[in-house]
Design a protein around this motif. Structure first.
Motif, short mmCIF file in Angstrom:
data_model
loop_
_atom_site.label_atom_id
_atom_site.label_comp_id
_atom_site.label_asym_id
_atom_site.label_seq_id
_atom_site.Cartn_x
_atom_site.Cartn_y
_atom_site.Cartn_z
N ALA A 131 0.84 -1.20 0.00
CA ALA A 131 0.00 0.00 0.00
C ALA A 131 0.88 1.25 0.00
O ALA A 131 1.94 1.28 0.61
CB ALA A 131 -0.92 0.00 1.22
N GLY B 14 -3.41 -0.69 5.25
CA GLY B 14 -2.18 -1.01 4.53
C GLY B 14 -1.14 -1.57 5.49
O GLY B 14 -1.16 -1.29 6.69
N TYR C 77 -8.10 6.19 4.11
CA TYR C 77 -8.67 5.17 4.98
C TYR C 77 -9.92 5.66 5.71
O TYR C 77 -9.98 6.80 6.17
CB TYR C 77 -7.64 4.71 6.01
N SER D 212 -3.37 6.78 -0.28
CA SER D 212 -4.40 6.06 0.47
C SER D 212 -5.39 7.01 1.11
O SER D 212 -5.05 8.15 1.42
CB SER D 212 -3.76 5.19 1.54
#
Length: 196
Positions: A35, A49, A42, A40
């Motif tokens: 990741a 990740g 989240y 990213s």
């Protein structure tokens, strides 16, 4: 014929033992390998990740490795001049002292604070919680709107709890940690401290 049967049985036994050994680790973890933190975003319920962070003492922590021996990972986002963060640390430290065999706690500072200042802060505040100098990508990845923010990654690798704001009452972190270390834990998400 009898020796062929014994050899076949021994081979079958070895294969079974290898399978049992391989299945014994936390292979059910949903952590996403490879990741990229910078890209990213989240949210509660997402698979986390698999990142490696290094604390200011030089110790490295890889999330997938932590979940082999811990039942949850707690990420606490903070910065040095954050008054609520400073008020919260004694309560987080106390819970960490009690649950450190089962819970990994990592305090990530994703601001411009210097690593040497973070080390001094740890010493001055008698913190044994690993303190990490993270980059600002953590702020974006978790859409952090305030500090401190606490995020719990459960034993399965999912983001199961997130709380923005200081926890400054005895026993609150302990209730949260107890929920995630329970032998009866079932995959779930918690959106409020009152859920515990």
């Amino acid at each position: 014929m009898n020796s062929v049967f014994k050899k076949l049985f021994a081979l079958l036994l070895c294969i079974c033992l290898l399978c049992l050994t391989a299945c014994g680790n936390n292979s059910d973890s949903a952590l996403v390998s490879g990741a990229n933190l910078s890209s990213s975003n989240y949210n509660l319920g997402d698979a986390m990740g698999d990142y490696t962070v290094t604390d200011v003492s030089g110790n490295s922590y890889t999330f997938s490795e932590l979940l082999k021996s811990k039942k949850a990972i707690v990420l606490n986002f903070w910065f040095i001049n954050c008054g609520p963060c400073q008020m919260e640390f004694p309560y987080l430290q106390k819970a960490y002292d009690t649950y450190s065999d089962d819970i990994a706690v990592i305090a990530i500072n994703p601001t411009t604070d210097k690593e040497t200042d973070i080390e001094k802060y740890a010493t001055q505040n008698e913190l044994s919680i690993p303190l990490v100098k993270g980059d600002e990508a953590w702020i974006t990845a978790f859409s952090l709107r305030g500090f401190p923010t606490t995020v719990v990654i459960d034993r399965n690798g999912y983001i199961a709890f997130s709380h923005m704001g200081a926890v400054t009452q005895d026993g609150v972190f302990e209730k949260v940690f107890e929920a995630f270390t329970s032998e009866n834990y079932k995959q779930s998400t918690y959106s409020s401290l009152s859920d515990f």
